[in-house]
Design an enzyme around this catalytic site. Structure first.
Site, PDB file in Angstrom:
ATOM      1  N   ASN A  35     -31.040  11.115   5.222  1.00 35.14           N
ATOM      2  CA  ASN A  35     -30.453  12.058   6.177  1.00 35.14           C
ATOM      3  C   ASN A  35     -29.965  13.319   5.475  1.00 35.14           C
ATOM      4  O   ASN A  35     -30.051  14.418   6.020  1.00 35.14           O
ATOM      5  CB  ASN A  35     -29.302  11.398   6.942  1.00 35.14           C
ATOM      6  CG  ASN A  35     -29.828  10.602   8.112  1.00 35.14           C
ATOM      7  OD1 ASN A  35     -30.166  11.164   9.150  1.00 35.14           O
ATOM      8  ND2 ASN A  35     -29.957   9.297   7.941  1.00 35.14           N
ATOM      9  N   GLU A  36     -29.435  13.152   4.262  1.00 31.83           N
ATOM     10  CA  GLU A  36     -28.957  14.314   3.504  1.00 31.83           C
ATOM     11  C   GLU A  36     -30.130  15.244   3.190  1.00 31.83           C
ATOM     12  O   GLU A  36     -30.053  16.449   3.384  1.00 31.83           O
ATOM     13  CB  GLU A  36     -28.287  13.832   2.212  1.00 31.83           C
ATOM     14  CG  GLU A  36     -27.667  14.960   1.408  1.00 31.83           C
ATOM     15  CD  GLU A  36     -26.778  14.459   0.277  1.00 31.83           C
ATOM     16  OE1 GLU A  36     -26.876  13.269  -0.088  1.00 31.83           O
ATOM     17  OE2 GLU A  36     -25.976  15.259  -0.240  1.00 31.83           O
ATOM     18  N   ARG A  37     -31.231  14.655   2.725  1.00 34.04           N
ATOM     19  CA  ARG A  37     -32.384  15.482   2.339  1.00 34.04           C
ATOM     20  C   ARG A  37     -32.991  16.165   3.549  1.00 34.04           C
ATOM     21  O   ARG A  37     -33.312  17.351   3.513  1.00 34.04           O
ATOM     22  CB  ARG A  37     -33.418  14.621   1.619  1.00 34.04           C
ATOM     23  CG  ARG A  37     -32.959  14.308   0.215  1.00 34.04           C
ATOM     24  CD  ARG A  37     -33.577  13.084  -0.383  1.00 34.04           C
ATOM     25  NE  ARG A  37     -32.807  12.726  -1.570  1.00 34.04           N
ATOM     26  CZ  ARG A  37     -32.938  11.599  -2.242  1.00 34.04           C
ATOM     27  NH1 ARG A  37     -33.828  10.709  -1.867  1.00 34.04           N
ATOM     28  NH2 ARG A  37     -32.198  11.366  -3.289  1.00 34.04           N
TER      29      ARG A  37
END
Ligand SMILES: Cc1cc2nc3c(=O)[nH]c(=O)nc-3n(C[C@H](O)[C@H](O)[C@H](O)COP(=O)(O)OP(=O)(O)OC[C@H]3O[C@@H](n4cnc5c(N)ncnc54)[C@H](O)[C@@H]3O)c2cc1C
Length: 448
Positions: free
Chosen positions: A233-235
């Site tokens: 999700n961060e990427r």
């Protein structure tokens, strides 16, 4: 465990449903807490979450459109920060329904702010080598260790904590993921100042701190799977085409520095909802400015009278093209997901593309600015003095962006790590030989 719902309602239909909802519900005179309660419980704060987790099961690209539509309407957007961007989707995917109701509700309504307690002094790229440990004590765990680079740790209520719960199995298999209370004895948060002058991230020293067994997300020793959901999700969220808006707006959630008691309308002025000068827990204003992309720098080039320079024009076109590629990749991803498929490695590609955009924006911004690109101020008063001295409202903005440009290619996994993942997991290239996946963690050589 819960399903990730993927409703396929048309985007236009959803946006008109949102506008109708905003007409009925937006009230600038309520407090931020009251507004976020309405927005969050109606599923509009994080529409990308599944329907059982206060979302609407929308594609990421549509969730970005929702945030843009809320800003366009002149209403206050969703809570900013890592709770919405990272913790909520992880708990939605790996938590029990009880945990979703306990934690995700407080995230979408902005009551609690979160930080990410992953990296350690000896475990960044090699995250699975982390040494913070949690030892069971009745129905609690006792946690000891050190984290670093913890963005927003100084005002977080909770942290996504990775800790080693079994050192006698291979390193990826002995890690657990906890929802960890930051505001307790035994948690010492020390800000680290960056070269921009801000202190976005911190060192966090954890000594005999406690976390309840009920705060274990995804099951004992299964933290690596949950951690990968957070990282994915961060990427995707930070990468090009992901859109920061997917992770929330400009107003700060939480009990420590949250804007909960303020009047919602005071934070929702168009300039406030779209500008990049508010600090979010991740990279704040500077990244916002870089996301402004070609449009922002074209304006700057015109204002500086260098928009006829052939080299600058060419790089502006490159920047615009990279931004459009990110947008098309977002649309491609949405279309494939709606058919039940996936594009392996897309979050990694999208993060790498973001790094390219950031570096190009830095170099181009400094070239366009010329000697003014050497002027920088480190605090609010200094910025005002700089603007007054130069008569330039953008003075200091380009240097802010350029100084911060080193960060996005590092956080969320460095560019080299993204390439390793694409090579090994997508292209099927052989891994570097090592025994990490079979040797118990306690028997592996350590740096410290
Ligand atoms: C602004 C910012 C905010 C951050 N916020 C957070 C946060 O909130 N929470 C959190 O937990 N972490 C956070 N981080 C930490 C970030 O995730 C780590 O910095 C990152 O994972 C790299 O780890 P490291 O700094 O230990 O570098 P190292 O892992 O020591 O890497 C050093 C260099 O070696 C290269 N390298 C390492 N291993 C390999 C390999 N196998 N193959 C090829 N090259 C390799 C790296 O690419 C890098 O260039 C943040 C970082 C930044 C810059």
């Amino acid at each position: 465990m819960t399903d990730t719902a993927t409703e396929t309602t048309g985007t236009d239909e959803l946006l008109s449903e949102l506008r109708a909802w905003l007409q009925q519900n937006w009230d600038p005179d309520v407090t931020v807490a009251q507004w976020w309660e309405r927005l969050g419980l109606a599923g509009w704060a994080a529409p990308g979450l599944p329907t059982n987790a206060y979302g609407k099961g929308m594609a990421r690209s549509d969730a970005v459109l929702v945030q843009q539509e809320i800003a366009k309407f002149g209403a206050l957007g969703a809570p900013a920060g890592l709770g919405l961007l990272l913790a909520a989707p992880t708990i939605a995917a790996h938590g029990t329904q009880e945990q979703i109701d306990h934690y995700v509700r407080d995230i979408v309504t902005g009551r609690k702010a979160w930080c990410q307690l992953f990296s350690e002094p000896q475990a960044g790229s090699d995250l699975a080598g982390l040494q913070t440990r949690a030892v069971k004590d009745g129905d609690e765990w006792v946690v000891d260790g050190q984290k670093v680079w913890t963005s927003g740790g100084q005002y977080a209520d909770l942290g996504m904590l990775l800790a080693r719960t079994d050192p006698d199995v291979p390193k990826h298999q002995g890690i657990s993921y906890f929802a960890f209370e930051m505001l307790q004895d035994g948690v010492d948060v020390r800000p680290l100042k960056e070269m921009t002058g801000h202190a976005l991230f911190n060192e966090v020293f954890i000594t005999d701190a406690r976390v309840a067994d009920s705060a274990l997300i995804g099951g004992l020793n299964n933290g690596w799977a949950a951690a990968n959901t957070t990282l994915m999700n961060e990427r995707a969220g930070l990468g090009s085409g992901g859109g920061n808006a997917a992770g929330g707006g400009a107003a700060q959630p939480g009990t420590v520095m949250g804007f909960l008691g303020r009047r919602a309308g005071d934070l929702a002025a168009p300039a406030a909802s779209t500008r990049g000068d508010q600090k979010s827990q991740q990279p704040g204003g500077a990244l916002g400015a870089m996301r402004g992309g070609a449009g922002l720098l074209i304006g700057l080039a015109r204002a500086r009278g260098v928009n006829t320079d052939a080299g600058i024009r060419q790089d502006l076109a490159r920047l615009y093209t990279l931004g459009e590629l990110g947008r098309y990749n977002g649309l491609r991803m949405k279309a494939v997901k709606e058919q039940g498929g996936d594009i392996p490695g897309m979050p990694n590609v999208s993060k790498l593309s973001m790094s390219q955009i950031v570096r190009l924006s830095r170099d181009l911004g400094l070239r366009i600015s010329g000697p003014a690109g050497m002027l920088h101020a480190y605090d609010v008063d200094g910025k005002a003095a700089l603007r007054e001295a130069t008569g330039d409202p953008l003075a200091g903005g380009v240097t802010e962006m350029a100084l911060f440009a080193q960060a996005p290619p590092i956080y969320g996994g460095t560019d080299q790590v993204q390439r390793n993942i694409i090579g090994e997991r997508v292209l099927g290239l052989p891994k570097e030989p090592n025994n990490d996946r079979v040797t118990p963690f306690s028997q592996l050589p350590k740096n410290a």
